[in-house]
Design an enzyme around this catalytic site. Sequence first.
Site, PDB file in Angstrom:
ATOM      1  N   ASP A  95       0.828  -1.206   0.000  1.00  0.00           N
ATOM      2  CA  ASP A  95       0.000   0.000   0.000  1.00  0.00           C
ATOM      3  C   ASP A  95       0.865   1.260   0.000  1.00  0.00           C
ATOM      4  OD1 ASP A  95       0.802  -0.778   2.638  1.00  0.00           O
ATOM      5  OD2 ASP A  95      -0.525   0.761   3.440  1.00  0.00           O
ATOM      6  N   GLU A  96       0.274   2.312  -0.512  1.00  0.00           N
ATOM      7  CA  GLU A  96       0.841   3.663  -0.424  1.00  0.00           C
ATOM      8  C   GLU A  96       2.305   3.714  -0.845  1.00  0.00           C
ATOM      9  OE1 GLU A  96      -1.926   5.532   3.109  1.00  0.00           O
ATOM     10  OE2 GLU A  96      -0.261   4.255   3.714  1.00  0.00           O
TER      11      GLU A  96
END
Length: 518
Positions: free
Chosen positions: A317-318
């Site tokens: 993620d991210e």
Amino acid sequence: MSLPAVVPAPASIDAGSGAPFRLTSDTTVTGEADAVAALAAIVEARTALTPATEGSESGIDLRIDPGSGAAESYRIAVDEASVVVTGADAAGLFYGVQTLGQLIARDSAGGQQDAEWTVPAVTIEDAPRFAYRGAMLDVARHFHPVETVKGYIDRAASLKLNALHLHLTDDQGWRIQLESRPELTERASGTSVGGDSTEGQGTPGGFFTKADYREIVEYAASRHMIVVPEIDMPGHTHAVGLAYPELAEEPTISDHMREIIRDYGGEEPRPGVPYEGMAVGFSSLKTRDEATYDFVADVFGELAAMTPGPYLHFGGDESLSTTDEDFAVFVARTSQIIADLGKTPVAWHEAGAATGLTDTTIGQYWGFLAPQEGVADKARAFVDNGGQLILSPADAIYLDMKYPNGPELGLTWANGPTSIERAYTWEPSDIVAGVDDSGILGVEAPLWTETIRTAADIDTMAFPRAAAAAEAAWSPATGASDLRTWASFRERVGALGPLWTSMGVGFHPSEEIPWATE
């Protein structure tokens, strides 16, 4: 006659017309030993009675009948003379015991100590909707020791959750000891968000030894839970760079990150300096360096040997500092490394955008109830690729979001504050268009710990909203049961107040819920 309060709502519950079963100091509890011990602990905490194991005709029988239903299912039959709990397997019997504990109530008409606790005449047939029912605890932003994790396991298991997802690494710290890479805990485990110490520790940070991790895994198994360890990469890896700087890219400082620093405090990240802020997206592993994949193989190879459950979570993620092309290469190779270890890879929904993802990979959706642009497509890609989804809509069941009228703990970025009503009133099959129950492995409620420092903080933020997530994971679909309504849930969860108090659960006494006092 009103139905007794059970959370999560069972598949079917029928109130009997007869007298209740009276629980006294002479009541016997017999049957499968682990279930007997589990029920005895609940009864003693709730009533101060110690059940007997012989000597009475009035008893509670806890049994396993493998032919009685699907995995994890159970049946409870209560009349004036007896209580029988039958599980299709050990897990089903355990969940039946948790339900039975919720049924115990004080008899307001009873005048003697031996006659003041009852179980209503009732028949319950119950089984889970989804196979995976999870709770996530972030021990990277603030470390939480073994005893705190075990307490959270107890609380999660009481709601029929069966997976503990441990977020073990992030920019702020590495929390798991590995013999293959000892520098990770030697150099990268000593800090936390804000430099704050965790309850019971004099200094920030900390990590689980291999013995600690084994203790957590075994304790979880005794409550019929698996542990899903997460090593987040290629982003959220500033701590890796403290131990192995040759594997980490230079931090990327964006305007968005500067906004987060302005809003939440902290310093800009610098190579080789422990990070104590809350900004995300600035770190990345070197995804085109073969040494990185040697590192990935070492980390997940050792973790696989330590983890009997089927899942290894690699984050994904991210990763805002990794190009789309490099991210795709990393996701494909890492998911294959995990699959080659005989484990099922799990990744946050962003990884669904990458081609080459191993087809067994499970996606974890953390978007909103109304998916942001492009997010549903990434999530749906896991299902189209042959995998399934775990649903964790952030604006419903991220347990670290602030309450509307609660303590100062928590954040608000996910459309927060988040009410208990919003945590409850969503339907898993409605989140990602084109993904129905067959594409959903389950539901998980994450608890991130940027502001969560103690076991008491965990209780406050998780309860009662974890119960709403548990009902989405276990109970019939919205509209398929008269109990699956907000009006019903708030009454049923309110009735659990005395039980939770007796079990030491420090829940948030939200004004949304009509809490029972006894």
